[in-house]
Motif scaffolding. Structure first.
Motif, PDB file in Angstrom:
ATOM      1  N   ASP A   8      12.525  -6.863  -5.093  1.00  0.00           N
ATOM      2  CA  ASP A   8      11.509  -7.444  -4.237  1.00  0.00           C
ATOM      3  C   ASP A   8      10.551  -6.375  -3.743  1.00  0.00           C
ATOM      4  OD1 ASP A   8      11.791  -9.908  -1.546  1.00  0.00           O
ATOM      5  OD2 ASP A   8      10.218  -9.506  -2.987  1.00  0.00           O
ATOM      6  N   GLU A   9      10.094  -6.536  -2.548  1.00  0.00           N
ATOM      7  CA  GLU A   9       9.101  -5.671  -1.943  1.00  0.00           C
ATOM      8  C   GLU A   9       9.722  -4.366  -1.445  1.00  0.00           C
ATOM      9  OE1 GLU A   9       6.734  -6.278   2.078  1.00  0.00           O
ATOM     10  OE2 GLU A   9       6.330  -7.830   0.602  1.00  0.00           O
ATOM     11  N   ARG A  21       3.270  -1.237   1.043  1.00  0.00           N
ATOM     12  CA  ARG A  21       4.277  -2.113   0.447  1.00  0.00           C
ATOM     13  C   ARG A  21       3.768  -2.641  -0.887  1.00  0.00           C
ATOM     14  NH1 ARG A  21       8.427  -3.507   3.643  1.00  0.00           N
ATOM     15  NH2 ARG A  21       8.260  -2.941   5.831  1.00  0.00           N
ATOM     16  N   THR A  22       4.678  -2.793  -1.843  1.00  0.00           N
ATOM     17  CA  THR A  22       4.338  -3.354  -3.138  1.00  0.00           C
ATOM     18  C   THR A  22       5.562  -4.054  -3.713  1.00  0.00           C
ATOM     19  OG1 THR A  22       3.252  -2.892  -5.259  1.00  0.00           O
ATOM     20  CG2 THR A  22       4.902  -1.309  -4.522  1.00  0.00           C
ATOM     21  N   ARG A  23       5.340  -4.926  -4.671  1.00  0.00           N
ATOM     22  CA  ARG A  23       6.447  -5.573  -5.388  1.00  0.00           C
ATOM     23  C   ARG A  23       6.910  -4.606  -6.465  1.00  0.00           C
ATOM     24  NH1 ARG A  23       7.823 -10.131  -2.695  1.00  0.00           N
ATOM     25  NH2 ARG A  23       5.955 -11.149  -1.955  1.00  0.00           N
ATOM     26  N   TRP A  24       8.211  -4.420  -6.584  1.00  0.00           N
ATOM     27  CA  TRP A  24       8.762  -3.484  -7.563  1.00  0.00           C
ATOM     28  C   TRP A  24       9.898  -4.168  -8.290  1.00  0.00           C
ATOM     29  CZ3 TRP A  24       6.839   1.619  -7.633  1.00  0.00           C
ATOM     30  CH2 TRP A  24       7.444   2.462  -8.563  1.00  0.00           C
ATOM     31  N   ILE A  25       9.595  -4.706  -9.442  1.00  0.00           N
ATOM     32  CA  ILE A  25      10.586  -5.408 -10.250  1.00  0.00           C
ATOM     33  C   ILE A  25      10.808  -4.573 -11.508  1.00  0.00           C
ATOM     34  CG2 ILE A  25      11.138  -7.528 -11.480  1.00  0.00           C
ATOM     35  CD1 ILE A  25       9.165  -8.951  -9.559  1.00  0.00           C
ATOM     36  N   LEU A  27      11.117  -3.241 -15.058  1.00  0.00           N
ATOM     37  CA  LEU A  27      10.593  -3.651 -16.359  1.00  0.00           C
ATOM     38  C   LEU A  27       9.479  -4.689 -16.293  1.00  0.00           C
ATOM     39  CD1 LEU A  27      13.961  -3.847 -18.307  1.00  0.00           C
ATOM     40  CD2 LEU A  27      12.408  -1.898 -18.130  1.00  0.00           C
ATOM     41  N   VAL A  28       8.965  -4.985 -15.090  1.00  0.00           N
ATOM     42  CA  VAL A  28       7.880  -5.950 -14.946  1.00  0.00           C
ATOM     43  C   VAL A  28       6.767  -5.317 -14.120  1.00  0.00           C
ATOM     44  CG1 VAL A  28       7.197  -8.197 -14.024  1.00  0.00           C
ATOM     45  CG2 VAL A  28       9.472  -7.898 -15.017  1.00  0.00           C
ATOM     46  N   SER A  29       5.564  -5.329 -14.674  1.00  0.00           N
ATOM     47  CA  SER A  29       4.407  -4.863 -13.912  1.00  0.00           C
ATOM     48  C   SER A  29       3.142  -5.401 -14.553  1.00  0.00           C
ATOM     49  CB  SER A  29       4.380  -3.337 -13.847  1.00  0.00           C
ATOM     50  OG  SER A  29       4.408  -2.778 -15.127  1.00  0.00           O
ATOM     51  N   PHE A  30       2.365  -6.127 -13.786  1.00  0.00           N
ATOM     52  CA  PHE A  30       1.122  -6.703 -14.266  1.00  0.00           C
ATOM     53  C   PHE A  30      -0.093  -5.957 -13.737  1.00  0.00           C
ATOM     54  CE2 PHE A  30       4.133 -10.284 -14.261  1.00  0.00           C
ATOM     55  CZ  PHE A  30       4.106 -10.567 -15.616  1.00  0.00           C
ATOM     56  N   LYS A  31       0.057  -5.274 -12.603  1.00  0.00           N
ATOM     57  CA  LYS A  31      -1.083  -4.584 -11.993  1.00  0.00           C
ATOM     58  C   LYS A  31      -0.898  -3.072 -11.990  1.00  0.00           C
ATOM     59  CE  LYS A  31       0.764  -4.866  -7.357  1.00  0.00           C
ATOM     60  NZ  LYS A  31       0.560  -5.233  -5.992  1.00  0.00           N
ATOM     61  N   SER A  32       0.029  -2.572 -12.796  1.00  0.00           N
ATOM     62  CA  SER A  32       0.270  -1.135 -12.842  1.00  0.00           C
ATOM     63  C   SER A  32       0.747  -0.718 -14.223  1.00  0.00           C
ATOM     64  CB  SER A  32       1.317  -0.746 -11.791  1.00  0.00           C
ATOM     65  OG  SER A  32       2.563  -1.330 -12.091  1.00  0.00           O
ATOM     66  N   ILE A  33       0.773   0.584 -14.424  1.00  0.00           N
ATOM     67  CA  ILE A  33       1.306   1.162 -15.653  1.00  0.00           C
ATOM     68  C   ILE A  33       2.602   1.860 -15.285  1.00  0.00           C
ATOM     69  CG2 ILE A  33       0.915   2.858 -17.474  1.00  0.00           C
ATOM     70  CD1 ILE A  33      -2.132   2.379 -16.960  1.00  0.00           C
ATOM     71  N   ARG A  34       3.689   1.476 -15.944  1.00  0.00           N
ATOM     72  CA  ARG A  34       4.999   2.054 -15.636  1.00  0.00           C
ATOM     73  C   ARG A  34       5.129   3.436 -16.253  1.00  0.00           C
ATOM     74  NH1 ARG A  34       8.778  -1.073 -18.227  1.00  0.00           N
ATOM     75  NH2 ARG A  34       7.183  -2.330 -19.189  1.00  0.00           N
ATOM     76  N   ALA A  73       2.229  -6.167   0.485  1.00  0.00           N
ATOM     77  CA  ALA A  73       2.276  -6.315  -0.972  1.00  0.00           C
ATOM     78  C   ALA A  73       1.591  -7.599  -1.401  1.00  0.00           C
ATOM     79  CB  ALA A  73       3.737  -6.354  -1.425  1.00  0.00           C
ATOM     80  N   SER A  74       0.961  -7.545  -2.562  1.00  0.00           N
ATOM     81  CA  SER A  74       0.404  -8.766  -3.127  1.00  0.00           C
ATOM     82  C   SER A  74       1.546  -9.542  -3.783  1.00  0.00           C
ATOM     83  CB  SER A  74      -0.667  -8.436  -4.176  1.00  0.00           C
ATOM     84  OG  SER A  74      -0.074  -7.903  -5.333  1.00  0.00           O
ATOM     85  N   ARG A  75       1.297 -10.760  -4.151  1.00  0.00           N
ATOM     86  CA  ARG A  75       2.332 -11.588  -4.754  1.00  0.00           C
ATOM     87  C   ARG A  75       2.601 -11.210  -6.209  1.00  0.00           C
ATOM     88  NH1 ARG A  75       1.720 -17.666  -3.510  1.00  0.00           N
ATOM     89  NH2 ARG A  75       3.926 -17.520  -3.956  1.00  0.00           N
TER      90      ARG A  75
END
Length: 77
Positions: A8-9, A21-25, A27-34, A73-75
């Motif tokens: 979660d956040e 704060r940010t969402r940190w899942i 293996l999943v990222s739509f607004k960042s580069i892992r 954090a954004s959704r």
């Protein structure tokens, strides 16, 4: 930094020293580069793209938590 699994956040610290704060899942990222345990994403504190990592729990003072709360954090992870 110890790599942890978060679903979660979380509070992160950017390369410029800002906390937010940010969402940190894993293996999943739509607004960042892992980048392994780090990510490259737009920092709402400084308004530019920066490397971010999860802040260690023992480093989170009430002041840092208050600073991070100003940038929720954004959704989207």
């Amino acid at each position: 930094m110890v790599e942890k699994t978060y679903i979660d956040e979380v509070i992160v610290r950017c390369s410029g020293g800002g906390y937010y704060r940010t969402r940190w899942i894993p293996l999943v990222s739509f607004k960042s580069i892992r980048l392994g345990a780090y990510r490259y994403q737009k920092c709402p504190v400084h308004g530019r793209w920066e490397t971010v990592g999860i802040a260690d729990d023992e480093d989170l003072s009430p002041e840092i938590i208050s600073e991070a709360d100003r940038y929720p954090a954004s959704r989207i992870p």
